[in-house]
Design an enzyme around this catalytic site. Structure first.
Site, PDB file in Angstrom:
ATOM      1  N   GLY A  81      52.108 107.769   7.415  1.00  0.00           N
ATOM      2  CA  GLY A  81      52.976 106.604   7.242  1.00  0.00           C
ATOM      3  C   GLY A  81      54.282 106.681   8.017  1.00  0.00           C
ATOM      4  O   GLY A  81      55.222 105.952   7.707  1.00  0.00           O
ATOM      5  N   GLU A 117      49.861 114.034   7.588  1.00  0.00           N
ATOM      6  CA  GLU A 117      48.653 113.445   8.182  1.00  0.00           C
ATOM      7  C   GLU A 117      48.945 112.047   8.737  1.00  0.00           C
ATOM      8  O   GLU A 117      48.412 111.057   8.257  1.00  0.00           O
ATOM      9  CB  GLU A 117      47.512 113.397   7.155  1.00  0.00           C
ATOM     10  CG  GLU A 117      47.925 112.847   5.806  1.00  0.00           C
ATOM     11  CD  GLU A 117      46.802 112.828   4.775  1.00  0.00           C
ATOM     12  OE1 GLU A 117      45.868 113.638   4.872  1.00  0.00           O
ATOM     13  OE2 GLU A 117      46.884 111.982   3.860  1.00  0.00           O
ATOM     14  N   GLY A 147      48.779 108.859  11.294  1.00  0.00           N
ATOM     15  CA  GLY A 147      47.773 108.247  12.158  1.00  0.00           C
ATOM     16  C   GLY A 147      48.475 107.409  13.216  1.00  0.00           C
ATOM     17  O   GLY A 147      48.605 107.796  14.372  1.00  0.00           O
ATOM     18  N   ARG A 148      48.997 106.280  12.764  1.00  0.00           N
ATOM     19  CA  ARG A 148      49.590 105.291  13.669  1.00  0.00           C
ATOM     20  C   ARG A 148      50.619 105.885  14.626  1.00  0.00           C
ATOM     21  O   ARG A 148      50.566 105.639  15.831  1.00  0.00           O
ATOM     22  CB  ARG A 148      50.267 104.195  12.828  1.00  0.00           C
ATOM     23  CG  ARG A 148      50.638 102.962  13.615  1.00  0.00           C
ATOM     24  CD  ARG A 148      51.436 101.987  12.749  1.00  0.00           C
ATOM     25  NE  ARG A 148      50.772 101.593  11.532  1.00  0.00           N
ATOM     26  CZ  ARG A 148      49.993 100.511  11.394  1.00  0.00           C
ATOM     27  NH1 ARG A 148      49.807  99.704  12.408  1.00  0.00           N
ATOM     28  NH2 ARG A 148      49.424 100.229  10.237  1.00  0.00           N
ATOM     29  N   CYS A 185      38.451  79.862  17.363  1.00  0.00           N
ATOM     30  CA  CYS A 185      38.720  78.524  16.828  1.00  0.00           C
ATOM     31  C   CYS A 185      39.366  78.651  15.455  1.00  0.00           C
ATOM     32  O   CYS A 185      38.791  78.235  14.449  1.00  0.00           O
ATOM     33  CB  CYS A 185      37.427  77.740  16.711  1.00  0.00           C
ATOM     34  SG  CYS A 185      36.481  77.773  18.219  1.00  0.00           S
ATOM     35  N   TYR A 222      44.920 101.192  14.875  1.00  0.00           N
ATOM     36  CA  TYR A 222      44.644 100.021  14.025  1.00  0.00           C
ATOM     37  C   TYR A 222      44.550  98.755  14.876  1.00  0.00           C
ATOM     38  O   TYR A 222      45.200  97.746  14.578  1.00  0.00           O
ATOM     39  CB  TYR A 222      45.730  99.864  12.944  1.00  0.00           C
ATOM     40  CG  TYR A 222      45.902 101.078  12.068  1.00  0.00           C
ATOM     41  CD1 TYR A 222      44.979 101.360  11.055  1.00  0.00           C
ATOM     42  CD2 TYR A 222      46.966 101.948  12.248  1.00  0.00           C
ATOM     43  CE1 TYR A 222      45.136 102.473  10.245  1.00  0.00           C
ATOM     44  CE2 TYR A 222      47.125 103.066  11.439  1.00  0.00           C
ATOM     45  CZ  TYR A 222      46.205 103.323  10.438  1.00  0.00           C
ATOM     46  OH  TYR A 222      46.351 104.421   9.631  1.00  0.00           O
TER      47      TYR A 222
HETATM   48  C1  LIG Z   1      45.983 105.659   6.371  1.00  0.00           C
HETATM   49  C2  LIG Z   1      46.331 106.942   5.789  1.00  0.00           C
HETATM   50  C3  LIG Z   1      47.092 107.855   6.535  1.00  0.00           C
HETATM   51  C4  LIG Z   1      47.687 107.535   7.869  1.00  0.00           C
HETATM   52  O1  LIG Z   1      48.655 106.529   7.755  1.00  0.00           O
HETATM   53  P1  LIG Z   1      49.491 106.085   9.042  1.00  0.00           P
HETATM   54  O2  LIG Z   1      50.335 104.969   8.554  1.00  0.00           O
HETATM   55  O3  LIG Z   1      48.521 105.682  10.074  1.00  0.00           O
HETATM   56  O4  LIG Z   1      50.291 107.263   9.461  1.00  0.00           O
HETATM   57  C5  LIG Z   1      47.305 109.101   5.994  1.00  0.00           C
HETATM   58  N1  LIG Z   1      46.815 109.432   4.774  1.00  0.00           N
HETATM   59  C6  LIG Z   1      46.108 108.565   4.030  1.00  0.00           C
HETATM   60  C7  LIG Z   1      45.591 108.981   2.705  1.00  0.00           C
HETATM   61  C8  LIG Z   1      45.843 107.297   4.514  1.00  0.00           C
HETATM   62  O5  LIG Z   1      45.156 106.441   3.762  1.00  0.00           O
END
Ligand SMILES: *Cc1c(COP(=O)(O)O)cnc(C)c1O
Length: 403
Positions: A235, A271, A273-274, A352, A381
């Site tokens: 996050g 952890e 992601g984005r 559309c 994403y």
């Molecule tokens: C989606 C998710 C992440 C990654 O979140 P980002 O906003 O992409 O960093 C990490 N841990 C869990 C459990 C998630 O569901």
């Protein structure tokens, strides 16, 4: 903003090769290395594969991450195959018994358990498979003081949530975990929490501290000596309105080093992601038409939100760069080239539906039919959350630049 490798390809592709996703893997590598270097050495960095599970992306990250967080049986299989041997942490709500069995067979290293029933299913599956040690982290909705989440875009902790366990439910799980009461196969190795997304470094550090403190208290209260891991989730915020204002990994790393000092003997893990992959991808397309309606300018692009759903889900303007196409070959039609100059234009796709908007009323010096548009921050994403089959337009091309 756009890297030269992406720019070159974006202008060389023919119109029929567009739209295309173009990923700059050297840029991803450099970013991942910088993130890793900013973090204290003992902190474990997992990549949340759901942000972008494309194998070249997973493989590019491999030297810079400790492992991968996966959130479905599909991701378990996929990431195992793409980066064999990399540690996996299997999280996510609603894991089926079949998925748990398969994950055990594949030797998944950590299970992030989301409910008491899931813990029981996992124990049963492990016993059936005669696996006598399965490492579990309980995913907990660690309570946070109401001001702690500040500007979180998607708050997930300390309030009613389908994810994870409330603190009271954790108590009920302990008797099922070895080291805490049971002699069964499940070992409680730690606490996992992913409480919010879109947080800046200061807010992330506050949340991380709250999770680590909560884990320590739990372990002290119940004498859980094996509870040595604290996963504080992902996050890390990214700013779509200001692509160059990136998450302050240096400040975050420093704060996490301090936090680690306050929690000796515990492994901290994140952890994201984005924030790792969003910057490495571009969605490149061309302007098919320009028109005015009700006094406003619209640019109709090849492709749309069925390829890049991000601006529709997040209700933002996807940042973009216009790549003017001036070669005589670009405009060979015998009528005037549709264009807008010095006025706000709304960039839409071919679907559309009025929701197919990529950016709204953005001022551009000039945009003409045949020009290219490269949408930035399309590395996470984006393609993988989009409804590709709606309207049956062709799929984009995929280019993973690595030179
Ligand atoms: C989606 C998710 C992440 C990654 O979140 P980002 O906003 O992409 O960093 C990490 N841990 C869990 C459990 C998630 O569901």
């Amino acid at each position: 903003m756009i890297t030269s490798a992406v720019h070159t390809l974006a202008t060389e592709l023919t119109g029929d090769d567009l739209p295309a996703y173009v990923y700059d893997l050297p840029a991803l590598r450099a970013h991942a290395r910088a993130v890793r270097d900013a973090l204290p050495p003992g902190l474990e960095l997992y990549y949340a594969a759901k942000a972008n599970p494309a194998p070249p992306v997973l493989r590019t990250l491999a030297p810079h991450v400790t492992g991968y967080e996966v959130a479905s049986g599909g991701e378990v299989e996929h990431v195992r195959a793409a980066v064999p041997g990399a540690p996996l942490a299997f999280g996510g709500p609603g894991k089926t018994e079949g998925e748990l069995r398969r994950a055990l067979t594949l030797g998944v290293e950590r299970f992030h358990v989301e409910s008491e029933q899931e813990l029981r299913l996992l124990a049963g599956a492990a016993e059936d498979a005669r696996i006598d040690a399965v490492d579990v982290l309980l995913r907990v909705n660690v309570p946070l003081a109401s001001d702690e989440l500040g500007g979180a875009a998607l708050a997930m902790g300390g309030r009613p949530s389908p994810f994870g366990l409330d603190p009271e439910a954790v108590q009920r799980c302990l008797p099922l975990l070895s080291g805490a009461g049971s002699h069964g196969p499940l070992r409680l190795r730690g606490i996992h929490a992913h409480l919010a997304s879109g947080l800046d470094a200061a807010a992330q550090l506050t949340v991380a501290a709250a999770i680590a403190d909560w884990a320590r208290k739990l372990s002290e209260r119940h004498g859980l000596d094996d509870l040595t891991e604290v996963n504080v989730g992902g996050g890390m915020g990214v700013d779509y309105a200001h692509p160059d204002r990136r998450f302050d990994w240096a400040a975050y790393g420093k704060g996490m080093a301090d936090l680690a000092l306050r929690h000796p003997g515990r492994t901290l893990r994140i952890e994201p992601g984005r924030a790792l992959t969003v910057y490495c991808g571009w969605y490149v397309t061309e302007v098919l038409d320009i028109k005015h309606s009700g006094g406003e300018a619209f640019a109709v692009l090849r492709g749309g939100t069925h390829h890049i759903r991000t601006p529709a889900t997040k209700q933002h303007d996807q940042p973009f760069q216009v790549l003017p196409m001036d070669t005589t070959a670009t405009w060979t039609r015998p009528w005037a080239r549709p264009a807008v100059r010095e006025e706000p234009v709304t960039l839409v796709g071919q679907l559309c539906t009025p929701k197919d908007v990529l950016a709204r009323r953005v001022q551009v010096p000039e945009l003409r039919a045949g020009d290219r548009v490269a949408f930035a921050m399309a590395g996470a994403y984006a393609w993988n959350i989009s409804h590709h089959d709606f309207l049956m337009h062709p799929r984009p091309g995929f280019h993973y630049l690595d030179t």
